[in-house]
Design an enzyme around this catalytic site. Structure first.
Site, PDB file in Angstrom:
ATOM      1  N   THR A 156      25.480  29.526  38.026  1.00  0.00           N
ATOM      2  CA  THR A 156      26.700  27.640  37.229  1.00  0.00           C
ATOM      3  C   THR A 156      28.306  28.167  36.873  1.00  0.00           C
ATOM      4  O   THR A 156      29.004  27.524  37.234  1.00  0.00           O
ATOM      5  CB  THR A 156      26.170  27.191  35.660  1.00  0.00           C
ATOM      6  N   VAL A 177      31.594  32.273  39.535  1.00  0.00           N
ATOM      7  CA  VAL A 177      31.491  33.292  41.036  1.00  0.00           C
ATOM      8  C   VAL A 177      29.909  32.907  41.237  1.00  0.00           C
ATOM      9  O   VAL A 177      29.979  32.801  42.592  1.00  0.00           O
ATOM     10  CB  VAL A 177      31.048  34.788  40.844  1.00  0.00           C
ATOM     11  N   ARG A 192      28.723  49.565  36.924  1.00  0.00           N
ATOM     12  CA  ARG A 192      30.346  50.596  38.162  1.00  0.00           C
ATOM     13  C   ARG A 192      30.825  51.636  37.922  1.00  0.00           C
ATOM     14  O   ARG A 192      30.657  52.634  38.927  1.00  0.00           O
ATOM     15  CB  ARG A 192      30.952  49.593  38.100  1.00  0.00           C
ATOM     16  N   CYS A 221      37.621  42.878  41.026  1.00  0.00           N
ATOM     17  CA  CYS A 221      38.157  41.945  42.183  1.00  0.00           C
ATOM     18  C   CYS A 221      39.489  42.300  42.956  1.00  0.00           C
ATOM     19  O   CYS A 221      39.771  42.407  44.077  1.00  0.00           O
ATOM     20  CB  CYS A 221      37.918  40.792  42.283  1.00  0.00           C
ATOM     21  N   GLN A 261      47.292  38.089  39.101  1.00  0.00           N
ATOM     22  CA  GLN A 261      45.895  37.958  39.532  1.00  0.00           C
ATOM     23  C   GLN A 261      45.681  36.354  38.726  1.00  0.00           C
ATOM     24  O   GLN A 261      46.154  35.833  38.224  1.00  0.00           O
ATOM     25  CB  GLN A 261      45.139  38.947  38.912  1.00  0.00           C
ATOM     26  N   GLY A 306      39.956  34.459  38.336  1.00  0.00           N
ATOM     27  CA  GLY A 306      39.481  35.291  37.616  1.00  0.00           C
ATOM     28  C   GLY A 306      38.955  35.811  36.406  1.00  0.00           C
ATOM     29  O   GLY A 306      37.557  36.593  36.692  1.00  0.00           O
ATOM     30  N   HIS A 366      43.987  36.946  44.492  1.00  0.00           N
ATOM     31  CA  HIS A 366      44.800  38.181  43.658  1.00  0.00           C
ATOM     32  C   HIS A 366      45.777  38.683  44.430  1.00  0.00           C
ATOM     33  O   HIS A 366      45.382  39.113  45.541  1.00  0.00           O
ATOM     34  CB  HIS A 366      43.541  39.041  43.431  1.00  0.00           C
ATOM     35  N   ASN A 408      39.879  36.507  45.263  1.00  0.00           N
ATOM     36  CA  ASN A 408      38.656  37.190  44.703  1.00  0.00           C
ATOM     37  C   ASN A 408      37.574  36.349  44.163  1.00  0.00           C
ATOM     38  O   ASN A 408      37.243  37.545  43.849  1.00  0.00           O
ATOM     39  CB  ASN A 408      39.666  36.706  43.136  1.00  0.00           C
TER      40      ASN A 408
HETATM   41  P1  NAP Z   1      32.347  32.426  34.716  1.00  0.00           P
HETATM   42  O1  NAP Z   1      32.804  31.576  35.118  1.00  0.00           O
HETATM   43  O2  NAP Z   1      32.350  32.530  32.719  1.00  0.00           O
HETATM   44  O3  NAP Z   1      30.331  32.895  34.565  1.00  0.00           O
HETATM   45  C1  NAP Z   1      29.380  32.991  34.198  1.00  0.00           C
HETATM   46  C2  NAP Z   1      28.039  31.845  34.281  1.00  0.00           C
HETATM   47  O4  NAP Z   1      27.023  33.374  33.651  1.00  0.00           O
HETATM   48  C3  NAP Z   1      28.054  30.338  33.394  1.00  0.00           C
HETATM   49  O5  NAP Z   1      27.950  29.906  34.359  1.00  0.00           O
HETATM   50  C4  NAP Z   1      26.889  31.201  32.404  1.00  0.00           C
HETATM   51  O6  NAP Z   1      26.495  30.125  31.787  1.00  0.00           O
HETATM   52  C5  NAP Z   1      25.828  32.251  32.750  1.00  0.00           C
HETATM   53  N1  NAP Z   1      25.108  32.911  32.333  1.00  0.00           N
HETATM   54  C6  NAP Z   1      25.690  33.361  30.749  1.00  0.00           C
HETATM   55  N2  NAP Z   1      24.351  33.548  30.341  1.00  0.00           N
HETATM   56  C7  NAP Z   1      23.863  33.866  30.725  1.00  0.00           C
HETATM   57  C8  NAP Z   1      21.712  34.451  31.204  1.00  0.00           C
HETATM   58  N3  NAP Z   1      21.491  34.871  29.939  1.00  0.00           N
HETATM   59  N4  NAP Z   1      21.006  34.345  32.341  1.00  0.00           N
HETATM   60  C9  NAP Z   1      22.317  33.056  33.764  1.00  0.00           C
HETATM   61  N5  NAP Z   1      23.265  33.013  33.318  1.00  0.00           N
HETATM   62  C10 NAP Z   1      23.581  33.349  32.068  1.00  0.00           C
HETATM   63  O7  NAP Z   1      32.405  33.760  34.852  1.00  0.00           O
HETATM   64  P2  NAP Z   1      32.645  34.916  36.396  1.00  0.00           P
HETATM   65  O8  NAP Z   1      34.179  34.188  36.154  1.00  0.00           O
HETATM   66  O9  NAP Z   1      31.856  33.722  37.461  1.00  0.00           O
HETATM   67  O10 NAP Z   1      32.548  35.709  36.397  1.00  0.00           O
HETATM   68  C11 NAP Z   1      30.858  36.003  36.484  1.00  0.00           C
HETATM   69  C12 NAP Z   1      30.732  38.003  37.052  1.00  0.00           C
HETATM   70  O11 NAP Z   1      31.682  38.046  37.791  1.00  0.00           O
HETATM   71  C13 NAP Z   1      31.421  38.547  35.512  1.00  0.00           C
HETATM   72  O12 NAP Z   1      30.988  40.128  34.759  1.00  0.00           O
HETATM   73  C14 NAP Z   1      33.156  38.472  36.455  1.00  0.00           C
HETATM   74  O13 NAP Z   1      33.506  39.596  35.626  1.00  0.00           O
HETATM   75  C15 NAP Z   1      31.893  38.864  37.673  1.00  0.00           C
HETATM   76  N6  NAP Z   1      33.506  38.942  38.706  1.00  0.00           N
HETATM   77  C16 NAP Z   1      34.176  37.820  38.725  1.00  0.00           C
HETATM   78  C17 NAP Z   1      35.177  37.937  40.445  1.00  0.00           C
HETATM   79  C18 NAP Z   1      35.825  36.217  39.706  1.00  0.00           C
HETATM   80  O14 NAP Z   1      36.722  36.296  39.549  1.00  0.00           O
HETATM   81  N7  NAP Z   1      35.730  35.212  38.540  1.00  0.00           N
HETATM   82  C19 NAP Z   1      35.222  38.088  40.095  1.00  0.00           C
HETATM   83  C20 NAP Z   1      34.412  39.775  40.237  1.00  0.00           C
HETATM   84  C21 NAP Z   1      33.392  39.532  39.131  1.00  0.00           C
HETATM   85  P3  NAP Z   1      26.722  28.268  31.319  1.00  0.00           P
HETATM   86  O15 NAP Z   1      27.577  27.873  32.131  1.00  0.00           O
HETATM   87  O16 NAP Z   1      24.871  28.290  31.259  1.00  0.00           O
HETATM   88  O17 NAP Z   1      27.073  29.034  30.723  1.00  0.00           O
END
Ligand code: NAP
Length: 350
Positions: A12, A15, A109, A148, A175, A179, A242, A327
């Protein structure tokens, strides 16, 4: 070919939604499992997912229920878009249960036998998997994608390192705020502003760059001690894409006039070129004086290419240039999907 059933963990989030979008109609993988936090469990993905990217949730996934993350998910491969602390808890349990985990999270990582991979940069590091499985007694395994911003820097650094051997790199990042995930930063903080601090980001760029550029060692993946990296991270009011500004010093004097051709001609290993999500040209060079720009260049080759420009001599080190990637695509979901395609091509998903 029968498609491999796969799951998206954290489907959800920012990413997770990109994974859903990029895996819709994927030629090798079919999404059959989506997980979310407990508060969303049981609800149909299309209803509970607060869709924040262009288009709509894929029709084929909209009616799938969002499941809690458990170790017995009925798939062979999971893409992890979990927050890092949650990834630290669940990714080992899934690998122990026999699943392949392609992770975007930072949790594992830097483990010496967990491959940190950009396929065009270090595809051969994937062969650390048997080492990891033997040490931990897992039937499955974890493979990680870099941070990223690290990906934005390392894609163009790789051919330069191969040609001239990098000794020092200064990286200044600009950035995008996607992100930070959703909801990320408050508009009151990021609009009309630059925030010169992102927790942990500079350390990740400094370490992961050196790991990705290290020579393959079948026993362990360690940072290249001959490269020094100094990074400064800034959050800017850009939604996606980014930008990094780099200054680089080499062991051998670079031929500045040849750099553009070196980057444009770079392809990565033959096996990687055949993967369905691989960009035709991993690095695109723009000659215009004011490119690359995130809004105009982040979607190049479906968001999978790095766009480089402003290639010029550096009066202190040897070379300066600017690189842009998407990113959430190349730097996250698209990069992890390319890793999974490499795993499939190399027989690690059989
Ligand atoms: P995000 O928008 O905060 O999404 C995190 C998701 O994880 C939320 O949808 C949350 O669900 C879900 N979640 C929390 N606890 C969970 C569980 N126990 N089981 C399954 N789902 C769960 O963060 P994001 O930006 O997508 O980042 C996700 C990961 O990718 C992070 O580790 C981040 O560091 C990495 N990352 C992000 C980017 C980027 O550009 N955003 C780039 C590289 C790496 P709910 O909606 O229900 O709370």
């Amino acid at each position: 070919m029968k498609k491999i059933p796969v799951g998206i963990l954290g489907a959800t989030g920012v990413v997770g939604q990109r994974f859903a979008q990029l895996l819709d109609n994927h030629p090798w993988f079919e999404v059959t499992v989506l997980t979310g936090s407990e508060r969303n469990a049981g609800k149909p993905y299309g209803e509970t997912c607060n869709w924040r990217i262009p288009g709509d949730p894929p029709a084929a996934m909209s009616s799938l229920p969002v499941l809690p993350t458990t170790a017995d998910l009925p798939v062979k491969l999971v893409f992890s878009a979990l927050p890092s602390p949650i990834a630290r808890e669940w990714e080992p349990r899934l690998a122990q249960a026999g699943l392949a985990v392609c992770s975007n999270a930072a949790a594992f990582r830097n483990e010496p036998d967990v491959p940190l991979i950009i396929p065009e940069v270090n595809a051969e590091h994937i062969d650390l998997i048997p080492q990891q499985q033997e040490r931990l007694g897992w039937k499955g395994f974890i493979v990680t994608s870099p941070n990223c911003t690290t990906t934005t820097a390392v894609m163009p650094l790789k051919p330069l390192h191969d040609a001239y051997h990098i000794e020092q790199v200064f990286i200044t990042s600009l950035q995008a705020f996607s992100g930070a995930g959703y909801p990320g930063l408050s508009a009151l903080d990021i609009q009309d502003n630059v925030i010169p601090y992102i927790a942990g980001e500079e350390e990740k760029m400094e370490l992961e760059t050196r790991i990705l550029l290290s020579k393959y060692d079948p026993m362990r993946q360690l940072p290249d001690e001959t490269i020094q990296v100094s990074a400064q991270a800034n959050r800017v009011p850009v939604i996606d894409g980014h930008t990094v500004c780099l200054s680089v010093k080499f062991r051998e004097k670079p031929d500045i006039a040849a750099i553009s051709g070196l980057l444009t001609g770079y392809r990565g290993a033959e096996i990687v070129r055949q993967l369905p999500s691989a960009p035709v040209h991993p690095i695109i060079v723009r000659d215009e004086i004011d490119r690359p720009q995130p809004r105009r260049d982040r979607d190049t080759d479906h968001g999978m290419a790095a766009t480089v420009g402003r290639i010029r001599p550096c009066p202190i080190l040897d070379l300066r240039f600017v690189s842009v990637i998407h990113n959430a695509i190349r730097g996250a979901a698209g990069g992890a999907i390319l890793n999974a395609e490499l795993l499939a091509a190399r027989g690690y998903l059989e």
